[in-house]
Structures are given as C-alpha cells and as structure tokens.
Design a protein around this motif. Structure first.
Motif, short mmCIF file in Angstrom:
data_model
loop_
_atom_site.label_atom_id
_atom_site.label_comp_id
_atom_site.label_asym_id
_atom_site.label_seq_id
_atom_site.Cartn_x
_atom_site.Cartn_y
_atom_site.Cartn_z
N LEU A 114 0.82 -1.22 0.00
CA LEU A 114 0.00 0.00 0.00
C LEU A 114 0.85 1.27 0.00
CD1 LEU A 114 -2.73 -1.07 2.59
CD2 LEU A 114 -3.01 -0.90 0.10
N LYS A 115 2.08 1.18 0.48
CA LYS A 115 2.94 2.36 0.51
C LYS A 115 3.71 2.56 -0.79
CE LYS A 115 6.95 0.09 2.70
NZ LYS A 115 6.37 -1.25 2.90
N GLU A 116 3.45 1.72 -1.78
CA GLU A 116 4.09 1.91 -3.09
C GLU A 116 3.57 3.17 -3.76
OE1 GLU A 116 6.44 0.20 -4.64
OE2 GLU A 116 6.69 -1.33 -3.08
N THR A 117 4.40 3.76 -4.60
CA THR A 117 4.01 4.98 -5.31
C THR A 117 4.11 4.83 -6.82
OG1 THR A 117 6.27 5.83 -5.08
CG2 THR A 117 4.67 6.48 -3.39
N ARG A 118 4.42 3.61 -7.30
CA ARG A 118 4.58 3.39 -8.73
C ARG A 118 3.57 2.37 -9.23
NH1 ARG A 118 10.61 1.69 -9.56
NH2 ARG A 118 10.19 0.60 -7.61
N HIS A 119 3.13 2.58 -10.44
CA HIS A 119 2.24 1.65 -11.13
C HIS A 119 3.08 0.50 -11.69
CE1 HIS A 119 -1.44 0.57 -13.33
NE2 HIS A 119 -0.66 0.33 -14.37
N PRO A 120 2.59 -0.76 -11.64
CA PRO A 120 1.24 -1.22 -11.25
C PRO A 120 1.11 -1.62 -9.79
CG PRO A 120 2.44 -3.05 -12.21
CD PRO A 120 3.39 -1.87 -12.21
N TYR A 121 2.18 -1.42 -9.00
CA TYR A 121 2.17 -1.90 -7.63
C TYR A 121 1.09 -1.23 -6.79
CZ TYR A 121 6.77 -2.91 -9.55
OH TYR A 121 7.79 -3.31 -10.38
N THR A 122 0.82 0.04 -7.08
CA THR A 122 -0.22 0.74 -6.31
C THR A 122 -1.58 0.08 -6.51
OG1 THR A 122 -0.43 2.27 -8.18
CG2 THR A 122 0.97 2.96 -6.37
N PHE A 123 -1.90 -0.27 -7.74
CA PHE A 123 -3.21 -0.87 -8.02
C PHE A 123 -3.27 -2.31 -7.52
CE2 PHE A 123 -6.17 -3.28 -10.64
CZ PHE A 123 -7.32 -2.50 -10.57
N VAL A 124 -2.23 -3.07 -7.74
CA VAL A 124 -2.22 -4.49 -7.35
C VAL A 124 -2.38 -4.63 -5.84
CG1 VAL A 124 -0.80 -6.58 -7.24
CG2 VAL A 124 -0.87 -5.23 -9.34
N SER A 125 -1.64 -3.84 -5.07
CA SER A 125 -1.72 -3.94 -3.61
C SER A 125 -3.09 -3.51 -3.09
CB SER A 125 -0.63 -3.08 -2.97
OG SER A 125 -0.76 -1.72 -3.36
N LYS A 126 -3.60 -2.40 -3.60
CA LYS A 126 -4.89 -1.87 -3.14
C LYS A 126 -6.03 -2.82 -3.49
CE LYS A 126 -6.83 1.08 -5.76
NZ LYS A 126 -7.17 2.30 -6.55
N GLU A 127 -6.10 -3.23 -4.75
CA GLU A 127 -7.20 -4.08 -5.20
C GLU A 127 -7.05 -5.51 -4.68
OE1 GLU A 127 -10.85 -4.71 -7.13
OE2 GLU A 127 -9.75 -2.89 -6.55
N GLY A 128 -5.83 -5.99 -4.60
CA GLY A 128 -5.60 -7.34 -4.07
C GLY A 128 -6.01 -7.45 -2.61
N PHE A 129 -5.69 -6.44 -1.82
CA PHE A 129 -6.08 -6.43 -0.41
C PHE A 129 -7.60 -6.43 -0.27
CE2 PHE A 129 -6.89 -4.50 3.72
CZ PHE A 129 -5.93 -5.07 4.53
N ARG A 130 -8.26 -5.62 -1.06
CA ARG A 130 -9.72 -5.52 -1.00
C ARG A 130 -10.39 -6.84 -1.40
NH1 ARG A 130 -14.22 -4.68 -3.98
NH2 ARG A 130 -13.04 -4.98 -5.91
N GLU A 131 -9.95 -7.43 -2.51
CA GLU A 131 -10.59 -8.64 -3.01
C GLU A 131 -10.31 -9.84 -2.11
OE1 GLU A 131 -9.85 -9.42 -7.12
OE2 GLU A 131 -10.39 -7.38 -7.77
N LEU A 132 -9.15 -9.86 -1.49
CA LEU A 132 -8.84 -10.97 -0.60
C LEU A 132 -9.74 -10.96 0.64
CD1 LEU A 132 -6.77 -13.26 -0.84
CD2 LEU A 132 -5.27 -11.99 0.68
N LEU A 133 -10.12 -9.76 1.09
CA LEU A 133 -11.00 -9.66 2.26
C LEU A 133 -12.46 -9.94 1.92
CD1 LEU A 133 -9.57 -6.53 4.12
CD2 LEU A 133 -9.35 -8.93 4.78
N LEU A 134 -12.77 -10.13 0.64
CA LEU A 134 -14.14 -10.41 0.23
C LEU A 134 -14.49 -11.90 0.26
CD1 LEU A 134 -14.59 -7.94 -2.79
CD2 LEU A 134 -15.45 -7.68 -0.44
N VAL A 135 -13.51 -12.76 0.49
CA VAL A 135 -13.79 -14.20 0.49
C VAL A 135 -14.65 -14.55 1.70
CG1 VAL A 135 -11.65 -14.67 -0.73
CG2 VAL A 135 -11.69 -14.78 1.76
#
Length: 249
Positions: free
Chosen positions: A125-146
């Motif tokens: 989440l502390k990344e500032t470069r693409h695609p790491y910003t999107f992968v970390s944010k969206e991956g965290f969200r989707e993993l908590l949806l299980v």
C-alpha cells in the motif's frame, strides 16, 4: 703599417662573424626546442573536436521516440513488494481494460492462504509506482471479500496493524488514502476484534484529521470504525481524538 691595420680589420670581422654565428645557432636551437615541446603537448592532449563530437540524430528518431518502460530495470533498487511481485510471489496480475483495470488471480482467492499474502499486500500500500499501487490496493480488497476472510484475518492482526500504520503515517497523501481505505475494509471484516489494536492507528489519523484536505475522509473512516467496533471503539477513538463526533450523537 697599412698591412697591419688590414689584417687587424680582417680578424675583427671574422671574430664578429663567429660571434654572430654562435648567436644564430643558439637562437635556432631554442626555437626548435619550443616547437618540439608544442608538438608533444598537442599530440598528448585530445583535440577539442574529438571531445564534443556527438552522434547526429536520425530521421527515424522523430517517428519512434524513446519511451520509459515501467516494468524495465529502474535506476533505484526495487522495493520488497516490487521484488516479490516480479518473481511471481503475488498470485494475481494486472489486466488492462478499455475502461478500468482489474486483477486476474492465478487461482480463486478463497483457496489462498492469508499468511503472508494479506500482509504482503498491505506492505504494498505504501508503493508509489504503477502497477504496484493498483495491485496492492485491489488485491487487499478482493482478498477480504472471500467467505471466511474474518477467520483468516483476525489471527494476523498483531502483524497486520503495524504495516497499516506505516501507510497511514506516510507523507504521500495517496498512500495515506489507500491505507485509510484498507483499514476501513479490514474493520468491516474483523469487527470488534480490531479494537485492541485501534489505539496504535489513531495517532496517525489524528494528524490528518486536523487538515482540511483529509478531514472529511478521516471523519467518515472513524464513523465506520465506530460502527464496526461498537461502543468500545467509540471510547478508544474519543481518547485519541476528542473532537470526533460520534454517529450516535
């Protein structure tokens, strides 16, 4: 008597000629020495034209401008999250859509172990470069949806909260916003289980709560933390942020 003067005059002329000859010879030797030194100096030092010669631009350079590859080798060392992602340690990939991006998982998120994947995504989440910003944010969200996300996430809270605190304390405003959204998402999943760790996060929220830019966002997040954590969470929030207005008031 006349013969003596004539011979004396002849000897004086020859003497002068000899002296003049020696002078000319000495001057010629000095000039030759200086010329030799100049030739050595010029041959030893590179010419100015050699040092400033640059390749001429080709006509094709205008048609094919150079671009920066975001996935190429960077001048600085990659972060821990970037290194893990490049080695395939994150079981998902970014898919570029025509309207918005999305993640494609290598397998269904319900089959994945949260330890250490959820913590790794939080570190990203502390990344500032693409695609790491999107992968970390969206991956965290989707993993908590299980379906069983709460059972998997609650045991990780002692290790997960310090990582979220780093994002909430970051000087970059976008990093803070990602950390704040992740905290709210986690609170919705684990509920009151987060109350025991909440005080460690509120100091970072208190600083942003005082700024005009983030006051509305932090207020909304605190209200959701209260909603998910119950009355106990309100007491903790009030102890750290006295100006907070409860949703029940």
């Amino acid at each position: 008597m006349l013969q003596f003067k004539k011979s004396e005059s002849t000897s004086l002329k020859s003497s002068a000629t000899g002296s003049s000859g020696r002078k000319v010879s000495s001057g010629s030797h000095t000039t030759e020495k200086i010329s030799t030194q100049k030739r050595k100096t010029l041959s030893a030092s590179p010419t100015t034209s050699d040092s400033v010669v640059k390749p001429r631009p080709r006509p094709s350079d205008r048609l094919n401008p150079k671009t920066i590859d975001p996935f190429g080798v960077q001048s600085r060392a990659p972060s821990a999250f970037a290194a893990i992602y490049s080695k395939g340690g994150i079981p998902c990939r970014l898919v570029h859509g025509s309207v918005k991006h999305k993640l494609q998982w290598d397998c269904h998120p319900e089959t994945l172990q949260f330890d250490p994947l959820l913590i790794t995504l939080a570190e990203g989440l502390k990344e500032t470069r693409h695609p790491y910003t999107f992968v970390s944010k969206e991956g965290f969200r989707e993993l908590l949806l299980v379906e069983d996300a709460a059972q998997k996430a609650i045991p990780l809270l002692p290790r997960l909260v310090p990582v979220l605190k780093v994002a909430l304390s970051h000087s970059d405003g976008e990093v803070f916003e990602r950390g704040l959204n992740a905290l709210v998402q986690l609170s919705a999943v684990v509920g009151p289980s987060l109350n025991g760790h909440l005080k460690h996060l509120l100091s970072s929220l208190s600083k942003r709560h005082m700024s005009k830019r983030f006051k509305e966002q932090t207020t909304d997040a605190l209200q959701k933390l209260e909603q998910h954590g119950g009355k106990e969470s309100l007491t903790i929030i009030k102890s750290k942020i006295p100006t907070y207005c409860s949703i029940s008031s």
